[in-house]
Scaffold this motif. Structure first.
Motif, PDB file in Angstrom:
ATOM      1  N   SER A   1      -6.052   3.296   3.175  1.00 46.80           N
ATOM      2  CA  SER A   1      -4.829   2.484   3.747  1.00 46.80           C
ATOM      3  C   SER A   1      -4.091   3.267   4.736  1.00 46.80           C
ATOM      4  CB  SER A   1      -3.988   2.280   2.468  1.00 46.80           C
ATOM      5  OG  SER A   1      -4.790   1.810   1.163  1.00 46.80           O
ATOM      6  N   PHE A   2      -4.262   4.387   4.818  1.00 48.77           N
ATOM      7  CA  PHE A   2      -3.456   5.203   5.855  1.00 48.77           C
ATOM      8  C   PHE A   2      -4.252   6.178   6.611  1.00 48.77           C
ATOM      9  CE2 PHE A   2      -0.550   3.454   2.885  1.00 48.77           C
ATOM     10  CZ  PHE A   2       0.608   3.041   3.605  1.00 48.77           C
ATOM     11  N   PRO A   3      -5.105   5.639   7.239  1.00 51.56           N
ATOM     12  CA  PRO A   3      -6.182   6.575   7.982  1.00 51.56           C
ATOM     13  C   PRO A   3      -5.601   7.579   9.031  1.00 51.56           C
ATOM     14  CG  PRO A   3      -6.433   4.293   8.933  1.00 51.56           C
ATOM     15  CD  PRO A   3      -5.271   4.336   7.866  1.00 51.56           C
TER      16      PRO A   3
ATOM     17  N   ALA B   1       0.580  -1.140   0.102  1.00 50.37           N
ATOM     18  CA  ALA B   1       0.019   0.065  -0.026  1.00 50.37           C
ATOM     19  C   ALA B   1       0.815   1.225  -0.019  1.00 50.37           C
ATOM     20  CB  ALA B   1      -1.064   0.104   1.148  1.00 50.37           C
ATOM     21  N   LEU B   2       2.105   1.354   0.465  1.00 52.84           N
ATOM     22  CA  LEU B   2       2.972   2.407   0.669  1.00 52.84           C
ATOM     23  C   LEU B   2       3.298   2.795  -0.671  1.00 52.84           C
ATOM     24  CD1 LEU B   2       5.838   3.042   3.141  1.00 52.84           C
ATOM     25  CD2 LEU B   2       6.235   3.346   0.720  1.00 52.84           C
ATOM     26  N   ASN B   3       3.600   1.595  -1.627  1.00 53.82           N
ATOM     27  CA  ASN B   3       3.823   2.331  -2.952  1.00 53.82           C
ATOM     28  C   ASN B   3       2.938   2.758  -3.851  1.00 53.82           C
ATOM     29  OD1 ASN B   3       5.896  -0.485  -2.566  1.00 53.82           O
ATOM     30  ND2 ASN B   3       7.073   1.406  -3.433  1.00 53.82           N
ATOM     31  N   VAL B   4       1.651   2.126  -3.648  1.00 53.55           N
ATOM     32  CA  VAL B   4       0.700   2.530  -4.310  1.00 53.55           C
ATOM     33  C   VAL B   4       0.005   3.665  -4.116  1.00 53.55           C
ATOM     34  CG1 VAL B   4      -1.765   1.866  -5.080  1.00 53.55           C
ATOM     35  CG2 VAL B   4      -0.272   0.289  -4.670  1.00 53.55           C
ATOM     36  N   ALA B   5      -0.184   4.075  -2.481  1.00 52.83           N
ATOM     37  CA  ALA B   5      -0.556   5.516  -2.115  1.00 52.83           C
ATOM     38  C   ALA B   5       0.332   6.609  -2.401  1.00 52.83           C
ATOM     39  CB  ALA B   5      -0.799   5.225  -0.570  1.00 52.83           C
ATOM     40  N   THR B   6       1.663   6.308  -2.903  1.00 49.65           N
ATOM     41  CA  THR B   6       2.492   7.387  -3.151  1.00 49.65           C
ATOM     42  C   THR B   6       2.590   7.550  -4.369  1.00 49.65           C
ATOM     43  OG1 THR B   6       4.431   6.024  -2.666  1.00 49.65           O
ATOM     44  CG2 THR B   6       3.803   7.360  -0.793  1.00 49.65           C
ATOM     45  N   ASP B   7       2.868   6.546  -5.378  1.00 47.66           N
ATOM     46  CA  ASP B   7       3.277   6.507  -6.698  1.00 47.66           C
ATOM     47  C   ASP B   7       2.153   7.110  -7.422  1.00 47.66           C
ATOM     48  OD1 ASP B   7       5.950   5.503  -6.403  1.00 47.66           O
ATOM     49  OD2 ASP B   7       5.078   3.329  -6.979  1.00 47.66           O
ATOM     50  N   ALA B   8       0.911   6.518  -7.100  1.00 47.88           N
ATOM     51  CA  ALA B   8      -0.477   6.977  -7.966  1.00 47.88           C
ATOM     52  C   ALA B   8      -0.572   8.555  -7.686  1.00 47.88           C
ATOM     53  CB  ALA B   8      -1.450   6.258  -7.454  1.00 47.88           C
ATOM     54  N   PRO B   9      -0.591   9.217  -6.600  1.00 46.75           N
ATOM     55  CA  PRO B   9      -0.573  10.662  -6.794  1.00 46.75           C
ATOM     56  C   PRO B   9       0.530  11.403  -7.276  1.00 46.75           C
ATOM     57  CG  PRO B   9      -0.325   9.664  -4.352  1.00 46.75           C
ATOM     58  CD  PRO B   9      -0.624   8.599  -5.322  1.00 46.75           C
TER      59      PRO B   9
END
Length: 431
Positions: free
Chosen positions: A304-306, A268-276
């Motif tokens: 993912s990161f509330p 999730a760390l990669n998806v939540a940073t790479d996408a934006p």
């Protein structure tokens, strides 16, 4: 007693367990898919193989399976008493990080490597831009990373894994020629290294070799299993390089197939940073805003990161709320970040809320405020973690704010300040 690939003794009499352990460790060190399967086979061959349990804990932790990682770490600790002092130190250093004690883990890592400098599995969590040093929040973490690895160089200089991580550290401090030589030697020795392919892309980015980097990754990625740990992030690099060289069709194709939430496979760390990060950079380059994609990214990041806690992620959570025009969301994130900084719970200090506020000013078109805040925060952006290439998002936003405010000379000066670096700057209006 048998030995591993680094000549270190391991407490098992089963060659099958040892061989599976070595294969599993190499898969962990390279982000190659199948690491947990190899390590599970090692444990099946010898259930009391303590360091195999510790390696399995590390593999699960990297896949964001925190509960599974801590279960394996607890089993490794139970079995540690029956191992050598070297293995006991190995297990302790790896497990501390998994148990949520990064400061203690780094101290244990340094102490262990003083006596066992070839223990790559112990060294690995302290390497890279997301490691124990990379996420320390310290201003001087980049030279610290080089110093950490230089202490190991006399013992590991000819090892392909060490060459790759050392190349990354050198690239981040601007020693590009050395970095390129090292990563090419490393990949020639062991091409199935996803971290190595990623590191080579970073070196080429810093050199301004965007087309060369794109061609390299496009040729390397097809042989990498889609469930591999780095598939999402390497795909992000491909999309970004395609955007830089002007192949916007390819950039969006890769984003939608391999980077966005639901299309990407990865932690999730990669998806939540790479996408934006891609969507924001696409807009800086002149692409129109795609509100539906931003809404998807905002929802994913906040689910993912509330809560705040990882500075690098927090900046990107803020970014997603800004672009999705979620005023309550960005206000909540800024307030939470300010509170963490004020109470000393943010290793990166107050630069995290300052960046969120500056990016929000850009998002609402307040160019003077964005410039004022981002200029003062820029030098401290290193504290949030991530690579130079990733943190260029902040500098490129500042550059775009200068251009939109009509401050052409300031924009030119900002680009000219890339001393020793030649990264392309895909910002509309720059030419």
């Amino acid at each position: 007693m048998l030995i591993d690939r680094y000549g270190l003794s391991v407490s098992t009499n089963s060659e099958a367990a040892r061989d599976a352990y070595v294969a599993g460790c190499d898969a962990v060190l390279t982000a190659w898919h199948g690491d947990a399967d190899h390590l599970s086979r090692a444990i099946a061959a010898d259930p009391a193989f303590a360091v195999a349990h510790a390696a399995l804990a590390r593999a699960r932790f990297l896949q964001a399976d925190v509960a599974g990682a801590r279960e394996a770490a607890a089993r490794a600790r139970e079995l540690a008493a029956g191992t050598t002092p070297r293995e006991q130190g190995h297990i302790d250093a790896l497990c501390l990080a998994i148990e949520g004690k990064p400061v203690e883990a780094l101290a244990a890592t340094r102490a262990h490597l003083t006596d066992h400098p070839r223990d790559a599995m112990v060294a690995s969590p302290a390497t890279g831009v997301f490691g124990l040093i990379g996420f320390s929040g310290r201003q001087g973490r980049e030279p610290e990373q080089v110093e950490f690895l230089e202490a190991l160089r006399p013992h590991l200089a000819d090892d392909w894994w060490f060459q790759a991580v050392y190349a990354f550290a050198l690239e981040e401090v601007g020693r590009l020629d050395e970095a390129l030589d090292l990563i090419e030697r490393s990949m020639a020795a062991y091409p199935r290294n996803a971290h190595g392919a990623h590191i080579k892309a970073h070196v080429l980015y810093e050199m301004g070799e965007d087309r060369r980097a794109l061609d390299y990754l496009e040729s390397w990625l097809p042989d990498y299993p889609r469930p591999g740990l780095m598939h999402c992030h390497i795909s992000w690099h491909i999309a970004l390089f395609a955007l830089i060289v002007g192949d916007t069709g390819r950039a969006w194709q890769v984003y939608e197939a391999q980077v966005h939430p639901g299309g990407a496979w990865g932690p999730a760390l990669n998806v939540a940073t790479d996408a934006p990060a891609f969507l924001w950079r696409a807009e800086l380059a002149g692409q129109p805003r795609k509100a539906s994609l931003w809404g998807e990214v905002r929802d994913y990041a906040l689910k993912s990161f509330p809560k705040a806690g990882i500075a690098f992620v927090d900046v990107h959570r803020a970014l997603a709320c800004i672009a999705a025009d979620d005023q309550d969301g960005i206000a909540g994130i800024v307030g939470e970040l300010q509170q963490r900084a004020a109470t000393g719970r943010s290793p990166a200090g107050d630069v995290v809320p300052r960046l969120a506020i500056g990016l929000a000013a850009y998002g609402r078109g307040d160019w003077p405020a964005a410039i004022s805040i981002l200029e003062t925060a820029l030098a401290e952006t290193v504290r949030i973690g991530g690579s130079r290439a990733q943190r260029d998002l902040v500098e490129n936003t500042l550059l775009a704010a200068h251009l939109k405010a009509g401050r052409i000379d300031q924009a030119k000066a900002l680009v000219a300040n890339h001393t020793g670096r030649r990264p392309s700057v895909p910002v509309a209006g720059l030419l």
